[in-house]
Design a protein around this motif. Structure first.
Motif, PDB file in Angstrom:
ATOM      1  N   ASP A 185       2.121   5.201  10.799  1.00 34.03           N
ATOM      2  CA  ASP A 185       3.496   5.394  10.353  1.00 34.03           C
ATOM      3  C   ASP A 185       4.439   4.800  11.401  1.00 34.03           C
ATOM      4  OD1 ASP A 185       3.233   7.257  12.399  1.00 34.03           O
ATOM      5  OD2 ASP A 185       4.502   8.738  11.409  1.00 34.03           O
ATOM      6  N   GLY A 245       1.583   3.762   1.236  1.00 31.34           N
ATOM      7  CA  GLY A 245       1.485   3.001  -0.005  1.00 31.34           C
ATOM      8  C   GLY A 245       0.474   3.578  -0.972  1.00 31.34           C
ATOM      9  N   GLU A 246       0.519   3.076  -2.196  1.00 30.99           N
ATOM     10  CA  GLU A 246      -0.400   3.505  -3.254  1.00 30.99           C
ATOM     11  C   GLU A 246      -1.835   3.165  -2.874  1.00 30.99           C
ATOM     12  OE1 GLU A 246      -1.859   5.189  -6.310  1.00 30.99           O
ATOM     13  OE2 GLU A 246       0.320   4.989  -6.462  1.00 30.99           O
ATOM     14  N   ARG A 270       1.482   8.761   0.301  1.00 28.00           N
ATOM     15  CA  ARG A 270       1.679   7.482  -0.406  1.00 28.00           C
ATOM     16  C   ARG A 270       2.983   6.807  -0.009  1.00 28.00           C
ATOM     17  NH1 ARG A 270       0.458   8.178  -6.713  1.00 28.00           N
ATOM     18  NH2 ARG A 270       2.031   9.799  -6.452  1.00 28.00           N
ATOM     19  N   LYS A 271       4.027   7.617   0.255  1.00 29.95           N
ATOM     20  CA  LYS A 271       5.294   7.032   0.697  1.00 29.95           C
ATOM     21  C   LYS A 271       5.127   6.346   2.053  1.00 29.95           C
ATOM     22  CE  LYS A 271       8.489  10.144  -1.720  1.00 29.95           C
ATOM     23  NZ  LYS A 271       9.527  11.205  -1.560  1.00 29.95           N
ATOM     24  N   THR A 272       4.284   6.934   2.895  1.00 24.21           N
ATOM     25  CA  THR A 272       4.085   6.390   4.237  1.00 24.21           C
ATOM     26  C   THR A 272       3.181   5.165   4.231  1.00 24.21           C
ATOM     27  OG1 THR A 272       4.338   8.610   5.185  1.00 24.21           O
ATOM     28  CG2 THR A 272       3.305   6.923   6.578  1.00 24.21           C
ATOM     29  N   LYS A 274       4.202  -2.218  -8.059  1.00 24.82           N
ATOM     30  CA  LYS A 274       5.293  -2.127  -9.030  1.00 24.82           C
ATOM     31  C   LYS A 274       4.812  -2.311 -10.478  1.00 24.82           C
ATOM     32  CE  LYS A 274       8.776  -3.822  -5.764  1.00 24.82           C
ATOM     33  NZ  LYS A 274       9.768  -4.911  -5.462  1.00 24.82           N
ATOM     34  N   THR A 321       1.854  12.965  -1.983  1.00 24.44           N
ATOM     35  CA  THR A 321       3.024  12.144  -2.308  1.00 24.44           C
ATOM     36  C   THR A 321       3.651  11.569  -1.042  1.00 24.44           C
ATOM     37  OG1 THR A 321       3.470  13.497  -4.263  1.00 24.44           O
ATOM     38  CG2 THR A 321       5.272  12.135  -3.455  1.00 24.44           C
ATOM     39  N   GLN A 322       3.753  12.402  -0.008  1.00 26.17           N
ATOM     40  CA  GLN A 322       4.298  11.927   1.254  1.00 26.17           C
ATOM     41  C   GLN A 322       3.385  10.886   1.889  1.00 26.17           C
ATOM     42  OE1 GLN A 322       7.341  12.617   2.630  1.00 26.17           O
ATOM     43  NE2 GLN A 322       6.740  10.989   4.048  1.00 26.17           N
ATOM     44  N   ARG A 357       1.869  16.808  -0.112  1.00 28.71           N
ATOM     45  CA  ARG A 357       1.415  16.035   1.046  1.00 28.71           C
ATOM     46  C   ARG A 357       0.850  14.680   0.619  1.00 28.71           C
ATOM     47  NH1 ARG A 357      -0.220  21.296   2.730  1.00 28.71           N
ATOM     48  NH2 ARG A 357      -2.350  20.928   1.997  1.00 28.71           N
TER      49      ARG A 357
END
Length: 781
Positions: free
Chosen positions: A546, A63-64, A59-61, A171, A56-57, A54
């Motif tokens: 989101d 950001g870091e 952060r995908k939504t 990055k 990880t998801q 969760r």
């Protein structure tokens, strides 16, 4: 027999084998030259863990969440013209650095304004140039204080401390480029410090990780050098021969090259844990040479035939050292079953490297010494040194005549240790390993004192249907949740959708602070339409929603108060959160890198308990295979469990908490200390299988012959692990000191309690003597 054939094979083909080993070592050394330092925190939780999935998801939504470095200063004259202008110039200079995406400070602040013509909100900088007069600075100060959105985020309540938040490009945040970016920032900040005599404080996860990475790099070289140096000195004192120092050291250096090469081949990086593998290989690998050389000098003293002595060494010590290294490897290898990436990497590489170093030692030491001159009188007479013989005579007397004293002392120590064990607490900190007097810790305390911390924590709110977040009732629930959490002193005030909406309402009404509030049902559509027209780059809602407007985040900064307090705090928060958001309708979860750290620490401690139990079980199986019978297994295991209880008790009395770095001690110590038991019992078993002697005589002979190697090896281990006391990391210091203490205690137990057990169970052992003599495995040993 297998080991007899192996001895013949090694010595007969010694040149070919030597060349093959050197080619293999050269290949591993070439691979080792590619080893890299890690630039991320490493995965503690397994990737299959639901909380990690969760996160990880999340952060995908959104950001870091760990890309911001912060710079803080405290001064009574923050808004003095020269200081304020230079702070503004510093922010602008840092923002121009490649890899920096944003800089926010009291002098680099943005104001949300309404563009009536475009029906949109725009962010405009509060100042665009250096201010010419103090009056202009005072005007800016009043405008800053009129922006409640920034209150307690970049300016403390007393208006004397401020923060500059610097966001790094995601990055580059976990790449080598991060170090160069931070160096540039520090250089620019030092220029500000030279102009103004105020203390500058640095923190944030990118900064802390860089500090830790730099320390790991320095200590990697330091401990490798110290481990080689201390073991070389001890070898010289023991054997008084240059050959007996140079070649064992060369062999363990080859083992170190293999361990680093294995890291590269497995695509692992140098971390805080894997960075201590090279010195561990030196410390653990040298005892193999001590045991082999001690046996070699003893056999040469008896026969005067070098090749025969070396043949006997491989034949008689091969199985003993092999099993001893297996048990040591088990102590590390069980960490692979934790499913934690950082522990799995450490356990796998360490266990394989231990067995590779053993193989190198068993092959190279006999081959090398076969080409060297015959041992001198000092080496072949090592067993006759007066101090050592007197010490072993006292041990022998104590075992034969004072067994009750040994047992009584053991029981008393166990009772005291058990009480200390009951006082141990489980607790770990995000910056646990750094010393309390380090500048990094002092800086972190500055931010905790003035801003309640800088470590990120988020609350993820899933409304479970599209556009659910935009419901005014949900917005009000979010506001209640923020107020509830912000009331805790461990958390800073939040940044969230509601704060953006409040700021938008204020901007909609021309910046009037009285309108810093959630828009009502009549205002909501107007304000949201302005927000929607602001464009992706200016849309302040973008970072908190989101794409379906189903999930939102509430971000806090928190203090590093330790996993024990945080576990209690999270347990207290969850029912209060559920009282606001019904779990049947919403999914609300505490997340973020700080929460994942706490959950990871909990996971590691729980699984390391299981790893210790697994290590004990596997070592017990090895003992069963070697010695057969539950009684012998108990006799072999108990002398190594007792030191663990003593160490745990010591931790309780000294207030050393159980955490991932300290609980590692127990499985590692169990594996290493079992070596001493194997050295003693295999020698004892050999004598027992040959017959002609009483148990008492066999025990005495074993103490006098094996005791020398056990004491020498324990000395190497004690001082070898003791070098970690020079570490900057508190966890590594404790690991080294407690391991040294545990292994020294284990040696004492194996030289006193173990033979005492054998004498106490003499009648039972004699009843099985015939079976032992028929045991082919015993003959092989």
């Amino acid at each position: 027999m297998v080991w007899k054939k192996l001895a013949h094979l090694i010595l007969k083909n010694r040149l070919i084998i030597l060349l093959a080993v050197l080619v293999f070592s050269a290949f591993m050394a070439f691979e080792a030259s590619k080893v890299r330092l890690t630039y991320n925190a490493g995965k503690i939780l397994p990737v299959t863990d639901s909380a990690y999935i969760r996160f990880t998801q999340f952060r995908k939504t959104f950001g870091e969440d760990a890309t911001a470095m912060v710079i803080g200063i405290e001064a009574p004259d923050l808004f003095q013209k020269d200081l304020f202008n230079d702070w503004y110039a510093l922010g602008n200079s840092i923002k121009k650095t490649k890899g920096i995406t944003a800089v926010v400070s009291i002098a680099n602040i943005y104001k949300l304004q309404k563009d009536t013509l475009a029906h949109a909100f725009v962010l405009k900088p509060l100042m665009t140039k250096l201010l010419p007069t103090q009056q202009a600075v005072d005007s800016i100060k009043q405008q800053i204080l009129a922006q409640p959105f920034y209150s307690q985020l970049i300016l403390s309540q007393n208006h004397q401390a401020t923060v500059m938040a610097i966001t790094l490009d995601p990055k580059v945040v976990n790449t080598p480029a991060r170090g160069k970016i931070l160096d540039t920032i520090l250089q620019k900040a030092n220029g500000f410090h030279r102009a103004h005599p105020v203390n500058i404080h640095y923190s944030g996860q990118p900064y802390i990780r860089t500090i830790v990475s730099n320390l790991v790099s320095r200590e990697f070289v330091l401990f490798l050098g110290l481990s080689i140096g201390i073991t070389a000195i001890i070898l010289l004192l023991f054997f008084r021969s240059v050959y007996s120092v140079i070649f064992p050291v060369i062999v363990v250096i080859l083992g170190v090259m293999c361990s680093l090469g294995l890291l590269v081949l497995k695509h692992y990086d140098i971390t805080l844990l894997t960075g201590i593998i090279p010195p561990l290989i030196v410390i653990i690998g040298i005892p193999n040479s001590i045991f082999i050389l001690n046996k070699y000098y003893r056999e040469f003293g008896l026969t005067g035939d070098k090749m025969q002595a070396l043949h006997t060494v491989i034949e008689k010590t091969g199985i003993t050292t092999f099993i001893a290294n297996v048990t040591t490897a088990i102590g590390f290898g069980v960490l692979c079953f934790t499913n934690s990436q950082i522990l799995t990497e450490f356990g796998l590489v360490a266990s394989i490297s231990i067995m590779v170093t053993f193989a190198l030692t068993l092959i190279l030491i006999p081959i090398i010494f076969s080409y060297l001159p015959d041992p001198g009188a000092k080496q072949s007479g090592i067993k006759d040194r007066r101090f050592m013989q007197q010490l072993l005579l006292k041990v022998d007397f104590l075992v034969h005549n004072r067994r009750r004293l040994i047992y009584a002392g053991t029981v008393i120590i166990l009772l005291v240790g058990g009480y200390g064990l009951s006082r141990i607490v489980v607790n770990s900190y995000i910056v646990d390993d750094l010393p309390q007097d380090s500048s990094t810790i002092r800086d972190l305390r500055f931010f905790e004192h003035n801003f309640e911390g800088v470590l990120p924590m988020d609350v993820s709110i899933d409304t479970r249907h599209k556009n659910g977040v935009m419901n005014l009732g949900v917005v009000n629930k979010i506001n209640r949740l923020e107020d509830m959490i912000s009331a805790y002193p461990e958390f800073n005030r939040s940044i969230s959708l509601t704060q953006v909406l409040k700021y938008s309402t204020q901007a909609f009404y021309g910046g009037d602070t009285n309108y810093y509030r959630i828009p009502n049902s009549m205002e909501q559509n107007f304000i949201l339409s302005y927000a929607a027209n602001s464009g992706k780059n200016n849309n302040m809602l973008h970072n908190y929603l989101d794409s379906n407007k189903q999930v939102t985040r509430v971000s806090f900064q928190m203090a590093d108060i330790g996993s024990k307090k945080l576990n209690a705090l999270f347990s207290e928060l969850q029912p209060r959160i559920d009282s606001i958001f019904n779990p049947a309708k919403y999914h609300v979860e505490l997340t973020g890198s700080s929460v994942i750290f706490v959950k990871g620490a909990n996971y590691m401690v729980k699984n390391l308990y299981q790893s210790l139990a697994l290590a004990i079980a596997l070592i017990a199986i090895v003992m069963w295979i070697l010695f057969r019978g539950f009684k012998m297994v108990a006799i072999s295991i108990l002398p190594n469990l007792i030191p663990l209880v003593i160490t745990a008790g010591l931790m309780g009395f000294l207030g050393i908490p159980l955490k991932p770095s300290t609980i590692l001690i127990f499985s590692i110590a169990m594996g290493i200390s079992s070596d001493q038991t194997i050295y003693f019992l295999t020698r004892y078993r050999q004598e027992l299988s040959q017959g002609g002697k009483t148990i008492s005589q066999i025990v005495s002979d074993t103490i006098h012959e094996t005791g020398i190697s056990m004491i020498y090896i324990a000395t190497i281990l004690f001082f070898g692990f003791g070098i970690f006391a020079a570490s900057t990391f508190g966890g590594t210091v404790v690991l080294g000191i407690l391991l040294s203490f545990t292994l020294l205690t284990a040696m004492i137990c194996n030289l006193t309690l173990l033979p005492a057990f054998l004498l106490s169970f003499e009648k039972s052992i004699l009843g099985k003597k015939g079976a032992i003599a028929m045991d082919a495995a015993a003959q092989d040993i």
